[in-house]
Design an enzyme around this catalytic site. Structure first.
Site, PDB file in Angstrom:
ATOM      1  N   LYS A 177      -1.306  -7.984 -17.134  1.00 26.62           N
ATOM      2  CA  LYS A 177      -0.939  -6.846 -17.708  1.00 26.62           C
ATOM      3  C   LYS A 177      -1.325  -6.750 -19.353  1.00 26.62           C
ATOM      4  O   LYS A 177      -2.042  -5.792 -19.922  1.00 26.62           O
ATOM      5  CB  LYS A 177       0.639  -6.502 -17.694  1.00 26.62           C
ATOM      6  CG  LYS A 177       1.086  -6.135 -16.289  1.00 26.62           C
ATOM      7  CD  LYS A 177       1.682  -4.627 -16.366  1.00 26.62           C
ATOM      8  CE  LYS A 177       1.544  -4.285 -14.847  1.00 26.62           C
ATOM      9  NZ  LYS A 177       2.746  -3.339 -14.408  1.00 26.62           N
ATOM     10  N   LYS A 180      -0.614  -2.862  -1.844  1.00 28.57           N
ATOM     11  CA  LYS A 180      -0.287  -1.713  -2.270  1.00 28.57           C
ATOM     12  C   LYS A 180      -0.973  -1.383  -3.655  1.00 28.57           C
ATOM     13  O   LYS A 180      -1.034  -0.217  -3.732  1.00 28.57           O
ATOM     14  CB  LYS A 180       1.418  -1.807  -2.402  1.00 28.57           C
ATOM     15  CG  LYS A 180       2.074  -1.529  -1.320  1.00 28.57           C
ATOM     16  CD  LYS A 180       3.627  -2.242  -1.209  1.00 28.57           C
ATOM     17  CE  LYS A 180       3.372  -3.673  -1.166  1.00 28.57           C
ATOM     18  NZ  LYS A 180       4.863  -4.305  -1.273  1.00 28.57           N
ATOM     19  N   LYS A 214      -8.644  -8.011  -1.636  1.00 33.57           N
ATOM     20  CA  LYS A 214      -7.253  -8.304  -0.790  1.00 33.57           C
ATOM     21  C   LYS A 214      -6.591  -6.900  -0.677  1.00 33.57           C
ATOM     22  O   LYS A 214      -6.556  -6.191  -1.307  1.00 33.57           O
ATOM     23  CB  LYS A 214      -6.393  -9.027  -2.001  1.00 33.57           C
ATOM     24  CG  LYS A 214      -5.223  -9.327  -1.847  1.00 33.57           C
ATOM     25  CD  LYS A 214      -4.210 -10.034  -2.626  1.00 33.57           C
ATOM     26  CE  LYS A 214      -2.811 -10.237  -2.492  1.00 33.57           C
ATOM     27  NZ  LYS A 214      -1.793  -9.084  -2.675  1.00 33.57           N
TER      28      LYS A 214
HETATM   29  P1  ADP Z   1       1.115  -6.323  -2.331  1.00 29.37           P
HETATM   30  O1  ADP Z   1       0.039  -6.957  -2.701  1.00 29.37           O
HETATM   31  O2  ADP Z   1       0.836  -5.304  -1.460  1.00 29.37           O
HETATM   32  O3  ADP Z   1       2.340  -5.723  -3.340  1.00 29.37           O
HETATM   33  P2  ADP Z   1       3.395  -8.245  -2.317  1.00 29.37           P
HETATM   34  O4  ADP Z   1       2.916  -8.640  -3.676  1.00 29.37           O
HETATM   35  O5  ADP Z   1       4.613  -7.438  -2.375  1.00 29.37           O
HETATM   36  O6  ADP Z   1       2.290  -7.416  -1.835  1.00 29.37           O
HETATM   37  O7  ADP Z   1       3.482  -9.387  -1.254  1.00 29.37           O
HETATM   38  C1  ADP Z   1       4.546  -9.554  -0.279  1.00 29.37           C
HETATM   39  C2  ADP Z   1       4.068 -10.696   0.503  1.00 29.37           C
HETATM   40  O8  ADP Z   1       2.907 -10.630   1.405  1.00 29.37           O
HETATM   41  C3  ADP Z   1       3.661 -11.867  -0.252  1.00 29.37           C
HETATM   42  O9  ADP Z   1       4.021 -13.112   0.248  1.00 29.37           O
HETATM   43  C4  ADP Z   1       2.040 -11.884  -0.355  1.00 29.37           C
HETATM   44  O10 ADP Z   1       1.429 -13.085  -0.751  1.00 29.37           O
HETATM   45  C5  ADP Z   1       1.957 -11.413   1.026  1.00 29.37           C
HETATM   46  N1  ADP Z   1       0.489 -10.574   0.887  1.00 29.37           N
HETATM   47  C6  ADP Z   1       0.149  -9.404   0.122  1.00 29.37           C
HETATM   48  N2  ADP Z   1      -1.134  -9.113   0.540  1.00 29.37           N
HETATM   49  C7  ADP Z   1      -1.569  -9.970   1.246  1.00 29.37           C
HETATM   50  C8  ADP Z   1      -2.767 -10.233   1.947  1.00 29.37           C
HETATM   51  N3  ADP Z   1      -3.652  -9.152   1.646  1.00 29.37           N
HETATM   52  N4  ADP Z   1      -3.132 -11.272   2.574  1.00 29.37           N
HETATM   53  C9  ADP Z   1      -2.075 -12.131   2.793  1.00 29.37           C
HETATM   54  N5  ADP Z   1      -0.755 -12.179   2.351  1.00 29.37           N
HETATM   55  C10 ADP Z   1      -0.525 -10.906   1.626  1.00 29.37           C
END
Ligand code: ADP
Ligand code: TRP
Length: 332
Positions: free
Chosen positions: A115, A205, A202
């Site tokens: 950020k 969200k 990747k």
């Molecule tokens: P996002 O990136 O969608 O906001 P989060 O940060 O809330 O997801 O991640 C929740 C869990 O899911 C974490 O343990 C994260 O490492 C895993 N995770 C998120 N995106 C992926 C992905 N594309 N591939 C594998 N694991 C993921």
């Protein structure tokens, strides 16, 4: 033999997508099957407050996340399953740990740093749009983990730095007050640590490139057909190892289907056909969980009571342990 604690949390900041399932939920549910482990899985709702300030969205995401875990097979009789904000011990420990955490450690945490970098790039004040919750996020996460003396923390790759910070904080505490905390380890599934999204980055969200788990079959199909592919034509041989479609397919197909699909890639299957088969496999895989999800999502009281019972079980562990911590620091 003392059972090891496996602990993980997910923050309710949106609807769960295939990446979250494959990278976090599925490996955690597999670990929950092992008899030599005590699984503790929770909804990291106060972590979500760093970015969600709309109460109705916040509530909706919490119930959705709880329904997601339950519909994918979390058994609340076997797993200690709760909502972080129901455990006051977490927040007391957060403060205690904050007082031992060097500020510089937080300056280096990647979510905060990125950020700051964006602000610098845009010529803004470096602190623009950054709240203290985001800045101290890793300390709250360390408290989640250390409060249960977790041994194994299954997470996606992006969370590894946070576990390393929790280890540093635990070491600092032990050095100061004696051996209280176990030093936690992360566990990541190398194969699936980064599931790609529809644009090849990747799946996240934050990138708007997700395939949500519990959409209608129609919407699921639409998202799958949006996945980026190269310009090779039907009939051209294709490399499965360089394909987003294949990376996702592998996670939901059987071993036989995977081998067959590899063969089809070499024989020049068209992208449209791959997408159709990917949809069929995922849709089939999600049929039962989708029904369960609909069941839970309509029953908020049931979710409330499951989480409440989970919090009681969790507090049976956390409250005596916090007492021990309070003694160690001289507060009791
Ligand atoms: P996002 O990136 O969608 O906001 P989060 O940060 O809330 O997801 O991640 C929740 C869990 O899911 C974490 O343990 C994260 O490492 C895993 N995770 C998120 N995106 C992926 C992905 N594309 N591939 C594998 N694991 C993921
Ligand atoms: N920070 C994690 C994420 O964004 C969620 C989380 C909060 C967590 N507390 C935790 C994960 C403790 C593992 C252990 O996904």
């Amino acid at each position: 033999m003392n059972k090891k604690i496996v602990l993980t949390g997910i923050k309710p900041t949106g609807y769960i997508h295939l990446g979250n399932y494959v990278g976090a939920i599925k490996p955690a549910l597999n670990l929950a099957q092992q008899d030599n482990l005590i699984p503790i899985y929770f909804i990291a709702d106060y972590h979500a407050l760093t970015s969600i300030n709309n109460p109705s969205d916040y509530r909706r995401y919490i119930y959705s996340l709880a329904a997601t875990w339950l519909s994918l097979g979390l058994n609340p009789d076997k797993v200690i399953f709760y909502k972080q904000s129901d455990l006051p011990e977490v927040f007391e420990l957060t403060w205690i740990l904050s007082c031992l955490t060097p500020k510089g450690l937080m300056n280096r945490a990647h979510a905060y740093k990125s950020k700051v970098d964006i602000n610098i790039e845009r010529g803004l004040d470096i602190d623009n749009g950054i709240n203290m919750g985001l800045y101290t996020y890793p300390i709250l996460m360390a408290a989640d983990i250390l409060l249960f003396n977790a041994d194994i923390v299954p997470v996606g790759k992006d969370q590894v730095q946070h576990i390393e910070i929790a280890r540093d904080i635990a070491l600092q505490f032990n050095k100061t007050y004696g051996e209280i905390f176990n030093i936690p380890n992360y566990s990541i599934n190398e194969e699936t640590s980064v599931l790609p999204g529809i644009d090849g980055r990747k799946m996240s969200k934050s990138y708007n490139n997700t395939i949500p788990l519990f959409e209608s079959p129609d919407k699921l199909k639409k998202q799958i057909f949006k996945i980026k592919t190269d310009s090779s034509l039907p009939g051209d041989p294709k490399d499965p190892d360089n394909s987003i479609l294949f990376s996702i397919y592998k996670e939901f197909a059987t071993q036989d289907q995977i081998l067959e699909m590899e063969e089809k890639f070499r024989n020049g299957i068209g992208w449209g056909q791959v997408k159709q088969e990917l949809f069929d496999v995922i849709n089939n895989y999600l049929e039962e969980p989708r029904k369960k999800y609909m069941y839970y999502i309509e029953r908020h009281e049931l979710i409330d009571s499951i989480l409440k019972k989970g919090a009681e079980k969790a507090r049976e562990l956390s409250s005596p342990f916090l007492k021990k911590i309070r003694k160690a620091i001289g507060a009791e």
